[in-house]
Write a protein that holds these residues in place. Sequence first.
Motif, short mmCIF file in Angstrom:
data_model
loop_
_atom_site.label_atom_id
_atom_site.label_comp_id
_atom_site.label_asym_id
_atom_site.label_seq_id
_atom_site.Cartn_x
_atom_site.Cartn_y
_atom_site.Cartn_z
N ARG A 706 0.85 -1.19 0.00
CA ARG A 706 0.00 0.00 0.00
C ARG A 706 0.88 1.24 0.00
O ARG A 706 1.97 1.25 0.57
CB ARG A 706 -0.95 0.02 1.19
CG ARG A 706 -2.04 -1.06 1.11
CD ARG A 706 -3.24 -0.69 1.95
NE ARG A 706 -4.35 -1.62 1.74
CZ ARG A 706 -5.57 -1.44 2.21
NH1 ARG A 706 -5.84 -0.37 2.94
NH2 ARG A 706 -6.52 -2.32 1.98
N PHE A 707 0.37 2.29 -0.62
CA PHE A 707 1.13 3.53 -0.77
C PHE A 707 0.80 4.52 0.35
O PHE A 707 -0.29 4.47 0.95
CB PHE A 707 0.84 4.18 -2.12
CG PHE A 707 1.28 3.36 -3.29
CD1 PHE A 707 2.57 3.47 -3.79
CD2 PHE A 707 0.41 2.46 -3.89
CE1 PHE A 707 2.98 2.71 -4.88
CE2 PHE A 707 0.81 1.70 -4.98
CZ PHE A 707 2.10 1.82 -5.47
N ILE A 735 -4.37 3.54 5.68
CA ILE A 735 -5.23 4.41 6.48
C ILE A 735 -4.40 5.62 6.91
O ILE A 735 -3.26 5.49 7.38
CB ILE A 735 -5.77 3.68 7.73
CG1 ILE A 735 -6.78 2.61 7.30
CG2 ILE A 735 -6.39 4.65 8.71
CD1 ILE A 735 -8.11 3.18 6.84
N GLY A 736 -4.94 6.82 6.72
CA GLY A 736 -4.19 8.04 7.02
C GLY A 736 -3.37 8.53 5.84
O GLY A 736 -2.77 9.61 5.90
N GLY A 737 -3.36 7.75 4.74
CA GLY A 737 -2.61 8.15 3.56
C GLY A 737 -3.26 9.33 2.85
O GLY A 737 -4.43 9.68 3.10
N PHE A 784 -12.81 9.12 1.99
CA PHE A 784 -11.85 10.22 2.04
C PHE A 784 -12.46 11.45 2.73
O PHE A 784 -13.68 11.67 2.68
CB PHE A 784 -11.42 10.63 0.63
CG PHE A 784 -10.73 9.54 -0.14
CD1 PHE A 784 -9.44 9.15 0.17
CD2 PHE A 784 -11.39 8.89 -1.17
CE1 PHE A 784 -8.81 8.14 -0.55
CE2 PHE A 784 -10.77 7.88 -1.90
CZ PHE A 784 -9.47 7.51 -1.58
N LYS A 785 -11.60 12.25 3.34
CA LYS A 785 -12.00 13.52 3.94
C LYS A 785 -11.09 14.62 3.38
O LYS A 785 -9.86 14.49 3.43
CB LYS A 785 -11.86 13.46 5.46
CG LYS A 785 -12.23 14.77 6.15
CD LYS A 785 -12.07 14.66 7.66
CE LYS A 785 -10.60 14.59 8.06
NZ LYS A 785 -10.42 14.62 9.53
N CYS A 832 -6.70 15.06 0.27
CA CYS A 832 -7.63 14.31 1.11
C CYS A 832 -6.88 13.30 1.96
O CYS A 832 -5.79 12.84 1.60
CB CYS A 832 -8.64 13.55 0.25
SG CYS A 832 -9.39 14.52 -1.05
N GLU A 833 -7.50 12.94 3.07
CA GLU A 833 -6.96 11.90 3.93
C GLU A 833 -7.88 10.68 3.86
O GLU A 833 -9.11 10.82 3.89
CB GLU A 833 -6.89 12.39 5.37
CG GLU A 833 -6.38 11.34 6.35
CD GLU A 833 -6.46 11.80 7.80
OE1 GLU A 833 -6.16 10.98 8.69
OE2 GLU A 833 -6.85 12.96 8.04
N LYS A 834 -7.28 9.51 3.77
CA LYS A 834 -8.08 8.29 3.82
C LYS A 834 -8.43 8.01 5.27
O LYS A 834 -7.55 7.77 6.10
CB LYS A 834 -7.31 7.11 3.22
CG LYS A 834 -8.08 5.78 3.36
CD LYS A 834 -7.31 4.60 2.79
CE LYS A 834 -8.02 3.29 3.13
NZ LYS A 834 -7.35 2.12 2.55
N VAL A 835 -9.74 8.04 5.57
CA VAL A 835 -10.18 7.86 6.95
C VAL A 835 -10.78 6.49 7.21
O VAL A 835 -10.96 6.08 8.35
CB VAL A 835 -11.20 8.97 7.33
CG1 VAL A 835 -10.52 10.32 7.33
CG2 VAL A 835 -12.39 8.96 6.38
N ARG A 836 -11.14 5.77 6.17
CA ARG A 836 -11.70 4.42 6.32
C ARG A 836 -11.57 3.67 5.01
O ARG A 836 -11.30 4.26 3.96
CB ARG A 836 -13.17 4.48 6.74
CG ARG A 836 -14.09 5.15 5.72
CD ARG A 836 -15.55 4.98 6.06
NE ARG A 836 -16.41 5.73 5.17
CZ ARG A 836 -16.77 5.34 3.95
NH1 ARG A 836 -16.35 4.16 3.48
NH2 ARG A 836 -17.56 6.09 3.19
#
Length: 839
Positions: A706-707, A735-737, A784-785, A832-836
């Motif tokens: 995962r990146f 997660i958090g990426g 994403f957020k 954006c941040e990946k939150v889930r």
Amino acid sequence: MAAGVFKNVAVVVQCRLSSTRLPQKALKDLGGEECVARTLFAMKKVSAARHFLACDRDSKEGLEPVAKKCGWEIFAGDRDDVLGRFCSLIEERFPQCDLIVRATGDNPFLFYEAAELSIKEFQENYFDADYFTFSGLPHGSGVELFKAAAVLSARKNSPSAYEREHVGPALYLHKEKYKCVFKDAPKEFYAPGLRTTVDTLADYKRAQRLFDFLRSDGSEPPFSCQKILDALKDVCLQKTVLFVPSVKAGRGTGHLRRALSLAKKTRSFVYVPKNADLKEAAALVQEALLDGLKDFQIIDAPLQELGGGWDLVVLDLFRSTKEEAAFFSKLGPVCSMDDGGSFCGGADYLLDIIPSMPRKNGLFGAFGRQALKANFFSPAFLDLPKNRRAAFPKEIKSALVCVSGETRADVSASAVQALEALGVFVKEVSSKNPVANLRERLCEYDLVVTHYGLTAFEAAAAGCAVLTLATSGLHNRLSKRYGFFCLDIKKLSQKKLAALLKEPAVLRPALFGLEKDFVPGQKSAAPLCQENLSDFVGELRAAQKFSCPVCGAAALGAGRRGGDKVAARTRAHTFRRCSKCGMLYLSFSTDSRVNYEADYFGSEYKAQYGRSYLEDFDSIKAQGTRRAAQIRRLLGLAKTSSSAALLDIGCAYGPFLAAAKEAGFVPYGTDISKSALSYVKRTLGFDCVLSSFADFDPRQVFGVERFDAVTMWYVIEHCQDLAALLRRVNGLLKIGGAFAFSTPSASGASGRFNRARFFEQSPRDHYSLWEPRRADKILRRFGFKVVRLVPTGLHPERVKFLKKISQKPFIFGLLSVLFKWFVLGDTFELCCEKVREAR
């Protein structure tokens, strides 16, 4: 198994008569024989020990005479368990069978040469396989080969209902058990974009037209693949266009006349129901048939049997109803011509030839409800008469009255009676008194009395005096708006006509839009414009229809109160706003697809930006340096960290990869341009893969699970399936990426203050038009957020009322600050941040 052992080959054509989309299609006539007979004749040319027509028990009675006529054996089995039907055939009728060549009875243009070559390939090169087929043949021209033993084995593996119905999937969906080969077809057979099968009424009509063309060209069935492919180079034979004219009493004959003429010129089809209200319908159809239209081009089936699959449906209904708009939108892409109805806004393409009243589409923009303009407007598309008067009449001695198509038959009679009483020679056109080739006979009369519509414009072009009668309020408004003298039918009297005949000049039409360099209100003898409507419709037949890239739900096109409403129309495109997610998207395009190769990054890029992509490399890299720094801050990475993996989707020639490397990332790239990736690998030395968006396994290709970051710079708008892409991007990230992208803004200064030009200049491959205020809601659906929004492309000078003052540096700087504050950039960047994980 050794090569060359298949001695007991069986050709099996499966068929049934219980098709729901096109009932009894196998027995429909195709050039004097049943459709399935054409399949059997073609496949009989394939060398085999035995030839079977395998049908279900209910179809045997209807198909057995055809099988015997063609010299085939017939076998009947289960209707839905086709796999079981094949197994029973082997066990009961041909136990020695070792290879089956499977075809289907709804494919009358099978490539028997490709079938023969398939057997040869299987025996010489893939004899240890269980399944073989050529990929890339036209849909409906290929066959499948499988070993009889493999088919019998597959029945024991508890196949699903789908596998039992289609046979082949019982093998190729279980590659752990069976060796299956899908080989690209040889060049002479390869044409994956074509369709020759018969599954719907549209397919059947296409087949009739193709068969007729091939025979008229001197060929005899079964036709060779080369003959078929050569014929299908003609787009008229590839695509099916259905014209649906108004055939209701009270709407005139012009709609049907135009549809019949266009169908002949474009080799298309016309829907004329047997119960047409228009009395003249039968006579007009007969006239068209005598003029060269083919019988099969007229469709008189019940409306519900038209089915889907048409490449273009052209409505010429005068006023389409809500129900008509909803129904025809299900058949295929819809082009609506000269439609003054409230629900024409649902059409994929609006073409105005005869000028209409302004419409409203119910969609509100920055400045209230928007006018619904047609995609294209040109009276020059009218099929104008070749025979024209030498001069406009100075007195009225003869008149043609052509209002017989209207519900008020008394109007026509009153006009005739009043004119005759004034000593004018009158010819009345009606269902009982038709005039052949009416358009070319108009010039024989000084005056034409009609209602607003096609005949009025034809008479104007022929140089006649024209009097339109207000048979409806709409006709009255249209006549007056576009330069015809209109008379209220309540005022139709001998006295009123006598006054008009004394001054023929008042009956001279303005020829709105038909004269070159025409000025509204100015009457002149300028030469008439003329454009080819049949060529234009021919271009539309190759257009594409798209659904919302996020939701995937096709626009209903049911008008103002249903479906995805139209946001804008241009000559080449239609844009809609999704009723579910709010995304603006390209819903219809007449442009061809873009080829993202050297020319795209060379001359096409240069035409738009003034320099080629490589000439712009350093400038793009500088932007990448700023973006990479922002991503590092979002991830909280130390300046010395250099282990964060970053994937740039659509990396092109790699300027951002170079910037990311310098910023401490481990960069990887993906693109669909071979020339661009060659540069990235050989010149820049970065790992990259040829792939459509993110359609690859990063662990297998790059060794990355995962990146930390995934980026797309001016790429996301090019994706037709955003839902799949965003889910895939989510799956690539930790997660958090960080997911960062840039895209044009549909709510920037250009989109708000110069809306028409914005949509006109929107590139042909931009399928989604993002707006910053809607982005977070859409992206949250995919895990994403949005954490940072950066307006870019700040151009105050593009706003008309700011153009002059923005030339001053201080004012320009101030306006740029305001544009940034109010998010009026013509482009923007999102981080954006990946939150889930995506659902």
